[in-house]
Design a protein around this motif. Structure first.
Motif, PDB file in Angstrom:
ATOM      1  N   TYR A 206       0.824  -1.216   0.000  1.00  0.00           N
ATOM      2  CA  TYR A 206       0.000   0.000   0.000  1.00  0.00           C
ATOM      3  C   TYR A 206       0.856   1.264   0.000  1.00  0.00           C
ATOM      4  O   TYR A 206       0.429   2.308   0.454  1.00  0.00           O
ATOM      5  N   GLU A 209      -0.673   4.348  -1.695  1.00  0.00           N
ATOM      6  CA  GLU A 209      -1.899   4.913  -1.147  1.00  0.00           C
ATOM      7  C   GLU A 209      -1.577   5.800   0.049  1.00  0.00           C
ATOM      8  O   GLU A 209      -0.874   5.390   0.960  1.00  0.00           O
ATOM      9  N   TYR A 212      -6.550   5.528   3.824  1.00  0.00           N
ATOM     10  CA  TYR A 212      -7.113   4.193   3.971  1.00  0.00           C
ATOM     11  C   TYR A 212      -8.310   4.264   4.905  1.00  0.00           C
ATOM     12  O   TYR A 212      -8.358   5.073   5.832  1.00  0.00           O
TER      13      TYR A 212
END
Length: 318
Positions: A206, A209, A212
């Protein structure tokens, strides 16, 4: 007879009657000799030790003594899985949802779960320094926080992790409380290494990103962990059974409820959309499935113990 002795005798009821008659006075006398002067109540450690010993003797009396090593094996697998999940959630909690999502966050973290998941990493640290007793205490603390985060979040109006992450974590923790007092060095070191590995893998997967929230990604993580635990448990059960060792079978039965709760979305998903968390099953379906899985898992273990006890009695010559 003073209050402390009377209370130890009450705890001694965890043992079978014949065992109490044969060794009850000796056991209570030992605890009284070790108790601090002026103490009126057994310590939590003594109470837990007496109850564990009583359960162990009752299982031996019913012919299901091999359940105990199986439960201990299940406890190790449960803590490994719980530690991995806690490490994953800890990393993802550090990426709260972007403000334009309109989803409430808690400053630098996504939810109150950040503290809960950190607590679940403490047992691994305790085992790293060879302290199963402190590991069990840390598991107890993490369980309390897992349960408490739901009402606290509701009362304070703050975000928390969804129940589909909290329920299997609590079930894994309950099984992990049965950790044996002695574990080999490789097993003890596997706990913190699992946490580090899971955190590193999550960070890598991740990395792109910057935000979240508990959604479809979380469901996939939960399902992946459940499938992995199921596969490992079944392989161990089959492998040990080949050499005449039933520990793996008992471990599989003990882990039936936690595995079922991890796979809950698979069990009830029917393609219906649940917008806040993507393709999530409806809450009513999840609640019903969680209750059913818990009842069936507990009943299956109880039935296996009863059948083992009956088989044991049949093999005893008259």
């Amino acid at each position: 007879m003073n209050d402390l002795e009377r209370r130890y005798l009450r705890l001694l009821r965890a043992y079978p009657a014949e065992y109490r008659r044969a060794r009850g006075a000796e056991i209570v006398g030992t605890y009284l000799d070790l108790a601090a002067t002026g103490r009126r109540w057994p310590s939590p450690a003594d109470a837990a030790d007496l109850v564990r010993g009583g359960v162990r003797q009752r299982l031996r009396a019913t012919g299901a003594a091999d359940l105990i090593p199986g439960v201990r094996l299940a406890a190790v697998l449960a803590l490994l899985t719980g530690t991995a999940l806690a490490a994953v959630w800890s990393v993802l909690e550090l990426r709260p949802p972007a403000p334009y999502w309109g989803v409430p966050a808690l400053g630098p973290v996504a939810t109150l779960g950040a503290g809960v998941w950190v607590a679940w990493l403490l047992p691994a640290l305790a085992l790293a320094v060879d302290s199963a007793r402190w590991a069990r205490r840390a598991i107890g603390l993490a369980l309390l926080l897992t349960v408490a985060v739901v009402p606290v979040a509701e009362l304070a109006g703050l975000p928390r992790p969804p129940l589909f992450t909290l329920l299997p974590q609590a079930a894994l923790g309950l099984v992990a409380l049965a950790l044996p007092d002695r574990l080999s060095l490789p097993v003890r070191l596997a706990m913190p290494l699992t946490a580090v590995g899971a955190a590193a893998a999550t960070e890598l997967l991740y990395a792109r990103e910057d935000h979240y929230y508990y959604g479809w990604t979380s469901i996939e993580i939960i399902l992946g962990m459940g499938r992995s635990l199921l596969a490992v448990t079944l392989l161990l059960a089959i492998g040990l059974l080949v050499v005449g060792d039933r520990r793996g079978g008992w471990a599989a039965l003990t882990l039936l409820t936690p595995i079922g709760l991890l796979l809950l979305q698979d069990l009830v998903r029917s393609g219906a959309a649940y917008l806040p968390v993507g393709r999530n099953a409806a809450f009513s379906g999840l609640a019903l499935a969680a209750t059913t899985v818990t009842l069936l898992g507990t009943a299956a273990l109880g039935a296996a113990v009863a059948l083992s006890a009956r088989a044991g009695r049949r093999t005893i010559p008259s």
